[in-house]
Design a protein around this motif. Structure first.
Motif, PDB file in Angstrom:
ATOM      1  N   THR A   1      -6.491  -1.273  -5.003  1.00  4.70           N
ATOM      2  CA  THR A   1      -7.037  -2.630  -4.872  1.00  4.70           C
ATOM      3  C   THR A   1      -8.542  -2.631  -4.675  1.00  4.70           C
TER       4      THR A   1
ATOM      5  N   TYR B   1      -2.333   1.963  -2.128  1.00  3.59           N
ATOM      6  CA  TYR B   1      -2.640   0.533  -2.228  1.00  3.59           C
ATOM      7  C   TYR B   1      -4.127   0.265  -2.007  1.00  3.59           C
TER       8      TYR B   1
ATOM      9  N   GLN C   1       6.831  -2.803  -1.172  1.00  2.36           N
ATOM     10  CA  GLN C   1       6.451  -3.253   0.164  1.00  2.36           C
ATOM     11  C   GLN C   1       7.613  -3.828   0.964  1.00  2.36           C
TER      12      GLN C   1
ATOM     13  N   LEU D   1       3.532  -2.043  -7.503  1.00  2.00           N
ATOM     14  CA  LEU D   1       2.653  -1.933  -6.348  1.00  2.00           C
ATOM     15  C   LEU D   1       3.176  -2.781  -5.200  1.00  2.00           C
ATOM     16  N   PHE D   2       3.711  -3.959  -5.526  1.00  2.00           N
ATOM     17  CA  PHE D   2       4.225  -4.863  -4.494  1.00  2.00           C
ATOM     18  C   PHE D   2       5.748  -4.794  -4.341  1.00  2.00           C
TER      19      PHE D   2
ATOM     20  N   ASP E   1       1.828   4.999   0.869  1.00  2.90           N
ATOM     21  CA  ASP E   1       1.685   3.705   0.196  1.00  2.90           C
ATOM     22  C   ASP E   1       0.339   3.083   0.529  1.00  2.90           C
TER      23      ASP E   1
END
Length: 415
Positions: free
Chosen positions: A241, A237, A340, A336-337, A233
């Motif tokens: 980003t 990530y 988490q 993407l979030f 991840d």
């Protein structure tokens, strides 16, 4: 006439949520204000972009380095104490930027900030995992606060720079951290309310168990699989980003527009990227609340599978037109979030309570340390190959995490 009061459990959750949301929001608020200030530092000090960038990068390095000792300190002294120290230190380090006499002083101040910032995540995660009854929901609030800080940091820094000199701006940016620390001193909570053993027993176990034995205990749990998921991840990530703003600027579907004459060069792609981060708030919320209702292994499997799918689809869909580009960007930001809070809960589920700070320290060493290699790899892929190659490789990271999540679920059911 009757009145209802919140249960002690809910009050404890609220107190933990308040403190950790402040800490997480401040972490990303400071982190994302630095790139805005970097532009000014390059102009203010007699140095080139390469030297300034290297010094700022060195200033960021302690974030990953401090994660593991931060987790150990959290196990030894309790996550609440370490979290408050992190907030105070981040504010002190950022405020010290105002006194930096040179770019090297800037690097030193950032290093102080990074050391205290690095201990935040293991302390905050540990506190939520051992103290919050509805930890998935609190993880979601925690993630949303981080997304809010990510958006506010560059916005506030850029706005203040329109009025004040950068040293004044650095000092002003540190003030919310001071206020958060003062408020945090007044918050009362039980950091072990969500573990089965009494607080005293948990503390004694942390104190008396040698580090090597706690490490061995982690190795014999399912934590190594969770850690591998977190590393993939992190690679995904950091790569996305770091380079998505550049990719969005260069897509043929992107209208060649600027917002005003005063913002020449600001591409619509920049605002799509900000919008993606805002959509991520919803992803954090859904992922966190679902983790209280479904097995986290199931959530991780579905989340990473969809993340990989939308990564593969990004370039072809973006080529169709502007509206499809907006849609695929929103979906990418959401998932993407989404994952988490899922993996944050997975750490709590698959590690003993007495090793929780250590486990989160190792987790964020993997996320911030090894994950940073995604930036280097992304640069090679975009510079020497193509945007399509970039998305194929990062989709591979997501699919590897999907496989590991399936494996985690199988082994969890067997044990």
């Amino acid at each position: 006439m009757s009145t209802t009061t919140a249960s002690p459990e809910r009050e404890n959750d609220r107190s933990i949520a308040a403190l950790t949301m402040l800490g997480h929001g401040l972490f990303h608020y400071f982190e994302m204000a630095i790139p805005i200030l970097l532009v000014v530092w390059i102009d203010s000090f007699p140095t080139g972009v390469e030297v300034a960038g290297l010094i700022v990068a060195i200033g960021f390095a302690p974030i990953g380095i401090a994660a593991l000792p931060g987790g150990m300190l959290s196990d030894r002294y309790g996550p609440g104490v370490v979290l408050l120290g992190s907030i105070a230190g981040m504010s002190l380090g950022f405020g010290a930027l105002a006194l930096a006499p040179s770019i090297y002083g800037v690097g030193l101040a950032l290093a102080v900030w990074g050391l205290f910032a690095g201990v935040y995540h293991p302390a905050g995660m540990s506190l939520i995992s051992t103290g919050a009854a509805s930890r998935g929901t609190i993880f979601a609030y925690h993630g949303m606060a981080g997304n809010l800080g990510t958006a506010l940091g560059p916005f506030v820094a850029a706005t203040l720079l329109l009025v004040f000199e950068w040293r004044v701006v650095a000092g002003l940016l540190a003030l919310p951290g001071v206020a958060a620390f003062m408020y945090g001193l007044s918050i009362d909570f039980d950091p072990t309310a969500a573990v089965d053993e009494p607080a005293e027993a948990a503390a004694d176990e942390r104190d008396e168990t040698p580090l090597i034995m706690r490490g061995r205990e982690l190795l014999h749990s399912l934590f190594p699989i969770v850690l591998a998921i977190v590393v993939f991840d992190g690679l995904f990530y950091r790569g996305v980003t770091a380079y998505l703003p550049r990719i969005l600027r260069e897509l043929s579907a992107m209208p060649a527009l600027t917002i005003t004459d005063a913002l020449v060069g600001v591409n619509v792609g920049d605002y799509i990227f900000v919008g993606l981060l805002v959509v991520g708030i919803a992803g954090q919320w859904v992922g966190g609340t679902l983790s209280d209702r479904i097995a986290v292994e199931t959530g991780l499997t579905g989340g990473f599978a969809l993340l990989g799918l939308f990564s593969l689809l990004f370039v072809p869909v973006a080529g169709v037109g502007f509206a499809p580009l907006l849609l695929v960007s929103a979906l990418l930001g959401f998932f993407l979030f989404f994952v988490q809070p899922m993996y944050q809960v997975a750490v709590a589920v698959h590690t003993p309570a007495a090793t929780r700070g250590l486990s989160y320290g190792v987790t964020y060493l993997g996320e911030f340390g090894i994950g940073a290699l995604g930036i280097a790899l992304g640069g090679v892929l975009l510079g020497s190959y193509s945007t399509r190659s970039f998305f194929v490789v990062i989709a591979g990271f997501a699919f590897l995490a999907t496989f590991l999540a399936v494996l985690l679920g199988v082994k969890s059911r067997r044990s």
